[in-house]
Design a protein around this motif. Sequence first.
Motif, PDB file in Angstrom:
ATOM      1  N   VAL A  49     130.983   2.141  48.497  1.00 49.07           N
ATOM      2  CA  VAL A  49     132.266   2.154  48.719  1.00 49.07           C
ATOM      3  C   VAL A  49     132.740   1.059  49.339  1.00 49.07           C
ATOM      4  O   VAL A  49     132.467   0.696  50.364  1.00 49.07           O
ATOM      5  CB  VAL A  49     132.147   3.611  49.562  1.00 49.07           C
ATOM      6  CG1 VAL A  49     133.846   3.895  49.867  1.00 49.07           C
ATOM      7  CG2 VAL A  49     131.747   4.619  48.746  1.00 49.07           C
ATOM      8  N   LEU A  89     135.515   0.357  51.827  1.00 50.55           N
ATOM      9  CA  LEU A  89     136.312   1.426  52.469  1.00 50.55           C
ATOM     10  C   LEU A  89     137.902   1.097  52.386  1.00 50.55           C
ATOM     11  O   LEU A  89     138.610   1.668  52.965  1.00 50.55           O
ATOM     12  CB  LEU A  89     135.806   1.047  54.047  1.00 50.55           C
ATOM     13  CG  LEU A  89     134.286   1.807  54.167  1.00 50.55           C
ATOM     14  CD1 LEU A  89     133.786   1.453  55.565  1.00 50.55           C
ATOM     15  CD2 LEU A  89     134.550   3.133  53.657  1.00 50.55           C
ATOM     16  N   PHE A 137     139.005   2.266  49.153  1.00 51.45           N
ATOM     17  CA  PHE A 137     138.783   3.838  48.619  1.00 51.45           C
ATOM     18  C   PHE A 137     139.887   4.795  49.405  1.00 51.45           C
ATOM     19  O   PHE A 137     140.515   4.617  50.269  1.00 51.45           O
ATOM     20  CB  PHE A 137     137.694   4.458  49.468  1.00 51.45           C
ATOM     21  CG  PHE A 137     137.320   5.786  49.146  1.00 51.45           C
ATOM     22  CD1 PHE A 137     136.745   6.194  47.872  1.00 51.45           C
ATOM     23  CD2 PHE A 137     137.911   6.705  50.181  1.00 51.45           C
ATOM     24  CE1 PHE A 137     136.435   7.563  47.629  1.00 51.45           C
ATOM     25  CE2 PHE A 137     137.444   8.279  49.949  1.00 51.45           C
ATOM     26  CZ  PHE A 137     137.019   8.575  48.664  1.00 51.45           C
ATOM     27  N   ILE A 165     133.904  12.020  53.131  1.00 56.34           N
ATOM     28  CA  ILE A 165     135.224  11.543  53.230  1.00 56.34           C
ATOM     29  C   ILE A 165     135.592  11.244  54.659  1.00 56.34           C
ATOM     30  O   ILE A 165     136.182  10.151  54.911  1.00 56.34           O
ATOM     31  CB  ILE A 165     136.328  12.308  52.501  1.00 56.34           C
ATOM     32  CG1 ILE A 165     136.065  12.281  51.029  1.00 56.34           C
ATOM     33  CG2 ILE A 165     137.835  11.809  53.082  1.00 56.34           C
ATOM     34  CD1 ILE A 165     137.086  13.335  50.305  1.00 56.34           C
ATOM     35  N   PHE A 215     133.946   7.945  55.636  1.00 56.84           N
ATOM     36  CA  PHE A 215     134.563   6.877  55.251  1.00 56.84           C
ATOM     37  C   PHE A 215     135.766   6.477  56.210  1.00 56.84           C
ATOM     38  O   PHE A 215     136.200   5.217  56.483  1.00 56.84           O
ATOM     39  CB  PHE A 215     135.057   6.877  53.902  1.00 56.84           C
ATOM     40  CG  PHE A 215     134.009   7.246  52.841  1.00 56.84           C
ATOM     41  CD1 PHE A 215     132.798   6.843  53.121  1.00 56.84           C
ATOM     42  CD2 PHE A 215     134.339   8.005  51.793  1.00 56.84           C
ATOM     43  CE1 PHE A 215     131.676   7.052  52.044  1.00 56.84           C
ATOM     44  CE2 PHE A 215     133.327   8.122  50.610  1.00 56.84           C
ATOM     45  CZ  PHE A 215     131.964   8.132  50.712  1.00 56.84           C
ATOM     46  N   LYS A 216     136.510   7.535  56.570  1.00 60.45           N
ATOM     47  CA  LYS A 216     137.726   7.438  57.407  1.00 60.45           C
ATOM     48  C   LYS A 216     137.080   6.817  58.770  1.00 60.45           C
ATOM     49  O   LYS A 216     137.932   5.940  59.365  1.00 60.45           O
ATOM     50  CB  LYS A 216     138.360   8.555  57.514  1.00 60.45           C
ATOM     51  CG  LYS A 216     139.642   8.352  58.480  1.00 60.45           C
ATOM     52  CD  LYS A 216     140.300  10.037  58.566  1.00 60.45           C
ATOM     53  CE  LYS A 216     141.647   9.877  59.267  1.00 60.45           C
ATOM     54  NZ  LYS A 216     142.273  11.254  59.898  1.00 60.45           N
ATOM     55  N   LYS A 264     135.985   3.011  58.445  1.00 64.26           N
ATOM     56  CA  LYS A 264     136.959   2.078  58.219  1.00 64.26           C
ATOM     57  C   LYS A 264     137.603   2.008  59.423  1.00 64.26           C
ATOM     58  O   LYS A 264     138.151   0.649  60.090  1.00 64.26           O
ATOM     59  CB  LYS A 264     137.986   2.520  57.338  1.00 64.26           C
ATOM     60  CG  LYS A 264     139.007   1.676  57.176  1.00 64.26           C
ATOM     61  CD  LYS A 264     139.987   2.199  55.818  1.00 64.26           C
ATOM     62  CE  LYS A 264     141.328   1.264  55.617  1.00 64.26           C
ATOM     63  NZ  LYS A 264     142.012   1.921  54.549  1.00 64.26           N
ATOM     64  N   ASN A 320     132.053  -1.833  53.977  1.00 70.70           N
ATOM     65  CA  ASN A 320     131.677  -1.398  53.049  1.00 70.70           C
ATOM     66  C   ASN A 320     130.729   0.029  53.539  1.00 70.70           C
ATOM     67  O   ASN A 320     130.186  -0.253  54.531  1.00 70.70           O
ATOM     68  CB  ASN A 320     130.624  -2.029  52.160  1.00 70.70           C
ATOM     69  CG  ASN A 320     131.506  -3.377  51.475  1.00 70.70           C
ATOM     70  OD1 ASN A 320     132.183  -3.246  50.704  1.00 70.70           O
ATOM     71  ND2 ASN A 320     131.112  -4.491  52.091  1.00 70.70           N
ATOM     72  N   CYS A 321     130.439   0.952  52.635  1.00 72.56           N
ATOM     73  CA  CYS A 321     129.459   1.981  52.741  1.00 72.56           C
ATOM     74  C   CYS A 321     128.799   2.071  51.943  1.00 72.56           C
ATOM     75  O   CYS A 321     129.162   2.437  50.471  1.00 72.56           O
ATOM     76  CB  CYS A 321     130.306   3.324  53.231  1.00 72.56           C
ATOM     77  SG  CYS A 321     129.301   4.694  53.780  1.00 72.56           S
ATOM     78  N   PHE A 341     132.791   8.831  44.567  1.00 70.85           N
ATOM     79  CA  PHE A 341     133.289   7.871  45.758  1.00 70.85           C
ATOM     80  C   PHE A 341     132.971   6.628  45.452  1.00 70.85           C
ATOM     81  O   PHE A 341     133.675   5.730  46.160  1.00 70.85           O
ATOM     82  CB  PHE A 341     132.312   8.198  46.977  1.00 70.85           C
ATOM     83  CG  PHE A 341     132.226   9.735  47.211  1.00 70.85           C
ATOM     84  CD1 PHE A 341     133.424  10.583  47.703  1.00 70.85           C
ATOM     85  CD2 PHE A 341     131.140  10.584  47.093  1.00 70.85           C
ATOM     86  CE1 PHE A 341     133.241  11.806  47.877  1.00 70.85           C
ATOM     87  CE2 PHE A 341     130.967  12.021  47.252  1.00 70.85           C
ATOM     88  CZ  PHE A 341     132.206  12.466  47.796  1.00 70.85           C
TER      89      PHE A 341
END
Length: 373
Positions: free
Chosen positions: A145, A147, A150, A265, A268-269, A272, A278-279, A325
């Motif tokens: 992902v 970040l 996304f 989600i 990810f937030k 970031k 990146n994840c 994702f």
Amino acid sequence: MFGTTLWYFSILIFVMVISYKTIKLKTKNRLTPSNIDSQLARVIAFLEENGGNHISHLILLQDKDVYWAAEEQVLIVYKRMGNKIVVLGDPIGPESLIPQSIKEFQDYSVRKGLKPIFYQISPRFMHLYHDTGYRFLKLGEEGIVSLHSFSIEGKQGAKLRTRVNKFTRNAYTFSVIMPPYSQAILSELKGISDAWLGNQKEKGFSVVSFSEEYVSCFPVALLNDPDGKVIAFATLASDHKKSITIDLMRKLPDSPHGTMDVLFIQIFKWAKENGYQNCSLGMAPLSNVGDCKYSFQSEKFIRLAYLHGNSMYNFKGLKEFKSKFACGWEPKYLAYRKTFLPIVIIQLLLLINSTPHPKTVVDKIKYLMKKTG
């Protein structure tokens, strides 16, 4: 025809028995409480200085051995299986020393009368393995992902956005906690893990498993219900290069639909906001393996496992979940030399499905893993 099949089957059973005994008996070189100060702490300090790869955090399962190559400037993590030495991922260290390290480990294995295999290598170094006489088999793909790009905004992210909003309205909360952890929280996480496992057993080597010692080495993302009860969690591993991996993931069986979507989600937030770029979502095993008419026969054979083994391993379901994702996919390969590939596959399956044996003395190195960047 039947006699030939029976002969092959007998050979494979023999390999499985010998390999299983090797896993049970070969323990003297592992990271044990007696050498943890000189090995495990050294490994973690090395990773913090040099960075790791997509699976280097699994060293903390403490079920593997380490080899220092290129005058101890490169780290190679492995485990013996029968007459094979299975290396987890690419060698870790300065890129200029990787070619030398692969050749050095090859020589080391030959001296021991063993065959080295590199498991889950990246395309970046494939030419180096090729130059050392290795062949390749695609194993699957790692979901990544980005970040910064996304988003759940717009029409494409409508379903995910709806789920996040619903959980927020219903007073579900997200948080990331840092070690050290109280026994109460570790017991709560273990209860969730046990409920998630059910009658299944933990796996090892390249697949993360739950232990209080392992969880205590990482930040943990939590999703709590309105009463404050944890319904899902994930450990967060960093390669110290602005990338983070969603590692051990567990949830209660009766958690609401969309629980893991919301947990991801929110991670990810958080990532970031904390400076990660990146994840990693980890591997989607067998993804896009052997699906081209020009693929190797061995990969077409593996493709059958992807298509028909879904009821047992849920390969397709895992790929579909991560595809919600992932912004991109990076293939991972098995690098092997002259050997009978079906036996190698069986040995790898035995290795992954062997019971992990994490050690108990890790208190002295936990503080090294408290950082998240």
